[in-house]
Design an enzyme around this catalytic site. Structure first.
Site, PDB file in Angstrom:
ATOM      1  N   TYR A 439     -12.783  26.744  99.502  1.00 60.47           N
ATOM      2  CA  TYR A 439     -11.810  27.436 100.349  1.00 60.47           C
ATOM      3  C   TYR A 439     -11.428  26.622 101.581  1.00 60.47           C
ATOM      4  O   TYR A 439     -12.064  25.627 101.900  1.00 60.47           O
ATOM      5  CB  TYR A 439     -12.227  28.859 100.692  1.00 60.47           C
ATOM      6  N   GLU A 440     -10.347  27.058 102.233  1.00 61.83           N
ATOM      7  CA  GLU A 440      -9.710  26.310 103.328  1.00 61.83           C
ATOM      8  C   GLU A 440      -9.220  24.934 102.868  1.00 61.83           C
ATOM      9  O   GLU A 440      -9.193  23.979 103.647  1.00 61.83           O
ATOM     10  CB  GLU A 440     -10.653  26.158 104.526  1.00 61.83           C
ATOM     11  N   GLY A 441      -8.836  24.841 101.615  1.00 57.96           N
ATOM     12  CA  GLY A 441      -8.387  23.573 101.046  1.00 57.96           C
ATOM     13  C   GLY A 441      -9.535  22.894 100.342  1.00 57.96           C
ATOM     14  O   GLY A 441     -10.547  22.543 100.976  1.00 57.96           O
TER      15      GLY A 441
END
Length: 596
Positions: A439-441
């Protein structure tokens, strides 16, 4: 049983002793935060983490969140723990005093985030996302929106989320379909569906403030047509109290591999009232203010899980008896020796230890740059700090989560079969750590950001913010007695990084796939060299303290052993990464798609 005791001694070393020469200190807004005050804060945070959050970590994982009739309920104990967290002022720790925050340095906030992540990563997502939301609103929202939302979000009475991902698009936000229709009163009607929304709904706060990416009717295609809106779950009344429902609903929660006590929600916005944050069609830039803050925090999450896994593995290795030491029995009073006597167990524990200590130094160095970027009165320092945070944010996010997951997996191996079952709690760390790489890229996206955007930006200016201090340190310490061998190894690793940079720049200019093929190896290489530099600085400080007889607890002697292990057993990975980068893309790109 999960074991965790906040590593306060190492935290004090990193925050007080290691970085006096980086030029990022002595910031006017932080003058009142003396070392004694900072120590008091992190000691209280340690008590909260150990006594309040850790006891509900395993039980929260077992129970998980429950979605019933459109409402999410967190596991037993979470509401009470959050109330204690909020009432203690922990939600407001690093926020602007203008909005009720305490204004502590980001360095202190990151240490507290690490402790929360070690004790209960699922819990940490609820206040963590709110802090990211307040950062975005403070940077981009109008004064009216700030007045309306920031005080209660900073206080923790209201929480925050960021709503990016949609069912048909993940990282490629240019495809998002959520609509925003302007209204005569200046508000907008938001309609659309979002997925994978951490803390999208829960029972911890009286309101939830969503930051939502959506498209205006006349928006240009792609990412150039994305705007950011603040959309509350309940509309605030004029007096600031919670009003009617705003057409925001949770339509389900995900059943996940880990982080079971953190609600990951499917969200529906049905003609929900929202307000524009920043300029039209500039939402991605505004959201990245939040995402960059969150990406450093996600890196710290990886560190937090790694620290808990390391400590639990050490406790188990000292207690579990099996076999005899190869050099002869160490505990003849027992039926067998504790497994910590075996070299391969030591290899695993020392790897975990080196990873956690290296990651802690790297995260605090970048946090110091974040503080300087925001608060330094010197424009040159602010620019250098901004360059460094731009360069190192993807490294912190990806490397620390990669190593956090690796450390948790090593922890399972130390436990053996007992690590694979629920009883001891190590398998939870392995499951919880996995999402931090996604997550968050995803970490692959972070690597592409590093080589595709950060490395070539402004003619390589971002790279100089890291290369220059490393080169200067090498030059200044080549002839320092006792440091020659270490500096020689650092210089070789740094040389491999420079050559890799030149190789990617040359090949990538002609063929972007060459840069993409090298990106993940390059990110790790850069991260390992950064750790080597910081371990060398740590060795310098520890060596001087030990030489002066200022090591009554053996902390500095232990630090020097960890430094030696890193240089002898981990840093040599750089040579292999360099060879892989030089090899180029062919071996991964030549196989025809139909052959897979």
């Amino acid at each position: 049983m999960q074991v965790y005791e906040a590593p306060l001694r190492d935290m004090r070393f990193v925050i007080h002793e290691l970085f006096g020469d980086d030029g990022f200190g002595n910031l006017p807004p932080h003058e009142e935060f003396t070392p004694d005050l900072i120590d008091a804060v992190i000691e209280e945070a340690a008590k909260l983490a150990q006594d309040v959050l850790l006891p509900i970590n395993a039980s929260g994982d077992l129970e998980g969140c429950v979605w019933e009739n459109g409402v999410v309920r967190t596991p037993a104990g979470f509401k009470e723990a959050y109330a204690q967290f909020r009432d203690g002022g922990w939600c407001a720790l690093a926020s602007d005093p203008k909005w009720g925050g305490q204004g502590l340095p980001e360095t202190v906030n990151k240490l507290v985030e690490e402790m929360i992540s070690s004790a209960n990563l699922s819990f940490g997502l609820y206040p963590g996302l709110t802090h990211g939301g307040t950062t975005a609103l403070k940077a981009h929202a109008s004064a009216d929106l700030q007045e309306r939302f920031l005080p209660k979000m900073v206080a923790g009475t209201w929480s925050g989320t960021m709503c990016l991902t949609e069912p048909h698009c993940g990282t490629d936000l240019g495809m998002l379909r959520t609509k925003a229709v302007p209204q005569p009163d200046g508000s907008y009607r938001i309609t659309g569906n979002k997925i994978f929304i951490s803390a999208g709904d829960h029972d911890l706060t009286e309101n939830i403030i969503h930051l939502v990416l959506a498209r205006l009717p006349d928006a240009p295609p792609g990412v150039r047509g994305i705007s950011l809106f603040v959309v509350p779950k309940y509309l605030p009344k004029e007096d600031g109290s919670v009003g009617p429902s705003n057409g925001v609903s949770c339509t389900g929660i995900e059943h996940k591999m880990g982080l079971k006590a953190s609600a990951t929600c499917q969200m529906s916005f049905d003609d929900s009232t929202g307000w524009l944050v920043g300029e039209p069609n500039s939402g991605l830039a505004a959201m990245f203010t939040m995402m960059n803050t969150e990406r450093v925090s996600v890196g710290v999450q990886g560190l937090g899980v790694a620290t808990a896994a390391y400590q639990s593995a050490v406790a188990y290795a000292k207690d579990r008896i099996q076999g005899r030491a190869l050099s002869g029995p160490k505990r003849p009073d027992l039926a067998a020796d504790p497994i910590i006597v075996h070299p391969d167990v030591r290899r695993m524990l020392m790897t975990m230890r080196a990873y956690t200590e290296g990651c802690r130094m790297l995260s605090i160095w970048v946090a110091r740059a974040l503080d300087a970027e925001r608060h330094s009165p010197d424009p040159e320092v602010r620019q250098r700090a901004e360059d460094m945070t731009a360069l190192m944010t993807p490294v912190v996010k990806a490397l620390l989560t990669d190593l956090g997951h690796e450390t948790a997996q090593i922890g399972v191996q130390v436990y053996g079969g007992h690590g694979y079952i629920r009883e001891h709690g190590m398998e939870q760390y392995a499951r919880d750590a996995r999402i931090t790489m996604i997550y968050e890229g995803t970490n692959g996206v972070q690597a592409l950001d590093l080589v595709g955007r950060k490395m070539p930006a402004h003619g390589g200016r971002y790279l100089r913010s890291f290369f220059h201090p490393v080169a200067a340190f090498i030059e200044q310490h080549k002839a320092v007695p006792g440091m020659e061998k270490m500096i020689e190894a650092l210089e070789k690793a740094f040389g491999a990084l420079q050559l890799s940079t030149a190789t990617i720049a040359q090949k990538g200019l002609a063929d972007p796939e060459e840069a993409g093929a090298a990106s993940s190896d390059y990110l790790r290489l850069l991260g390992l060299v950064a750790m080597a530099y910081l371990f060398a600085k740590a060795a310098k400080v520890a060596g001087m303290k030990k030489m002066m007889g200022q090591d009554p607890d053996g902390f500095y002697a232990a630090k020097l052993v960890t430094v030696r292990f890193f240089y002898e057993r981990i840093l040599p990975q750089v040579a292999g990464l360099f060879q892989a980068i030089k090899a180029g893309k062919r071996s991964m790109m030549d196989l025809p798609e139909e052959a897979f």
